[in-house]
Design an enzyme around this catalytic site. Structure first.
Site, PDB file in Angstrom:
ATOM      1  N   ASP A   1       2.319  -6.074   2.577  1.00  0.00           N
ATOM      2  CA  ASP A   1       1.095  -5.351   2.944  1.00  0.00           C
ATOM      3  C   ASP A   1       1.474  -4.017   3.594  1.00  0.00           C
ATOM      4  OD1 ASP A   1      -1.639  -4.910   3.067  1.00  0.00           O
ATOM      5  OD2 ASP A   1      -1.933  -6.027   4.927  1.00  0.00           O
TER       6      ASP A   1
ATOM      7  N   HIS B   1       0.804  -1.227   0.000  1.00  0.00           N
ATOM      8  CA  HIS B   1       0.000   0.000   0.000  1.00  0.00           C
ATOM      9  C   HIS B   1       0.834   1.272   0.000  1.00  0.00           C
ATOM     10  CE1 HIS B   1      -3.883  -2.020   0.770  1.00  0.00           C
ATOM     11  NE2 HIS B   1      -3.183  -2.845   1.522  1.00  0.00           N
TER      12      HIS B   1
END
Length: 403
Positions: A284, A66
């Site tokens: 992540d 992200h």
């Protein structure tokens, strides 16, 4: 005269998916691997790099990230995309899949548009291999750090419009909860458009998962995180998504191997059950990756969620849930070898060739083989990155640590 387009790397241990070539030589020409040799090779005119006995490995491929370095892809700007790519290249990532969060439709479209602009300018960071849309079609009960304001059921008009407003091959992956009304139709449509579909933030049971697998859901997003395990309904037990993903041999899984999201026994169980060829390591990572502990934001600075970074992980302010990770790719490999006891060659495979195969880019990335992109990482025994090469360009040189 030495030219960076012509490189010879020698005196290193070259990692292939299945063996280590001691004192190997890797030759790069015009961004492509020209030779992988077990014998000394004379390469007149090449820029020579002494690996110093360190490992020479395929560049790391992070298929779920992200942000990092203080930026998030949901910021929706070219600058954010480029800064994140440049941040992660320092930790051995040579290719990545920018990932969104659950949001309003226009925010998703804006982020995808920023990806397309940034991809044309990305010369100093990890290369982009397609967007990953995480949400907004999730189970509210398994939302984790996904913003509940934007969680909704699959809407054909919406997801077809989002795809139509992006260029060919830009959106390469989409995560959704397969038990939702309309989720199977979503899987069928995305699969028909060449988009990888993944089960995520879901309360499905085995019967839901097997139907979803038959309709395109071939990957489990961050296994164990924000998904159902064994449940009881009126005294009867039902296998959840976790058990289903482990049971379906052909289903791929990804894990946040930061040593916090999953403890050593679960990392070992996934490795033992799925193996290195079906397990991808993912960061992540959020914007706080590569930065200090303290307060941060997951998602856009404009309307994202506040989080706290402590104990080497990001948490919601009430500490009820993890909120993405602050890991970098080198830390994942270090965790799998040092905490889970996985052989280095398999840990690297889970960070390179397996995610490359899952994302459909294995023809060019993920292994060190003649004719493939010259995406290379050199690291020492502690998995500290010494050099990162992307497409034959040296983009990082010097020790770095993901801790």
């Amino acid at each position: 005269m030495n030219d960076q387009s012509f490189i010879k790397i020698y005196n290193g241990r070259i990692l292939t998916p299945y063996r280590t070539i001691k004192n190997g030589v890797l030759v790069i020409r015009d961004g492509i691997i020209a030779e992988v040799s077990e014998q000394p090779v004379e390469v007149p005119g090449a820029l020579e790099i002494d690996a110093g006995g360190n490992y020479i490995a395929p560049g790391f491929v992070d298929i779920h990230v992200h942000g990092g370095g203080g930026a998030d892809f949901m910021d929706g700007t070219e600058e954010a995309f480029l800064h994140i790519a440049e941040t992660h290249v320092r930790y051995g990532t040579t290719a990545l899949t920018p990932t969104t969060l659950t949001s309003e439709k226009e925010d998703m479209i804006q982020t995808v548009a920023a990806y397309e602009r940034a991809a044309r300018k990305n010369k100093k960071g990890a290369s982009f291999i397609g967007m990953h849309l995480e949400g907004p079609y999730f189970a509210m009960s398994q939302r984790g750090a996904q913003d509940p304001r934007y969680i909704r059921l699959p809407d054909p008009q919406e997801y077809q419009e989002i795809l139509s407003r992006s260029g060919p091959g830009v959106i390469r992956r989409w995560s959704a909860a397969p038990e939702l009304e309309g989720a199977l139709a979503l899987g069928q449509y995305l699969t028909s458009k060449g988009v990888l579909v993944s089960a995520a933030h879901t309360d499905a049971i085995y019967e839901d998962v097997i139907r979803a697998f038959e309709n395109g859901y071939t990957l489990a997003t961050h296994l164990y995180s924000a998904m159902s395990g064994v449940t009881r309904r009126n005294a009867f037990r039902y296998a959840g998504v976790i058990e289903s993903a482990l049971l379906i041999d052909e289903m791929d899984v990804e894990i946040i191997a930061d040593g916090v999201h999953l403890p050593a026994p679960l990392l070992q169980l996934v490795y033992k059950t799925k193996g290195a060829d079906r397990t991808a390591l993912i960061t992540d990572a959020i914007r706080a990756a590569g930065g200090p502990p303290g307060e941060s934001v997951i998602g856009s600075l404009r309307n994202g969620l506040k989080v706290i970074v402590e104990d080497d992980v990001a948490k919601l302010p009430d500490r009820s849930s993890f909120a993405g990770s602050v890991a970098t790719a080198d830390r994942l490999v270090r965790t799998m070898t040092g905490i889970a006891g996985v052989p280095l060659i398999d840990a690297v495979r889970m960070m390179s060739s397996t995610p490359a195969r899952i994302m459909g880019v294995a023809a060019n990335k993920g292994t060190l083989a003649k004719g493939k992109d010259a995406d290379v990482v050199i690291f020492d025994e502690g998995i500290n990155i010494q050099m990162t090469i992307v497409g034959g360009r040296i983009l990082y040189s010097g020790p770095a640590s993901g801790e």
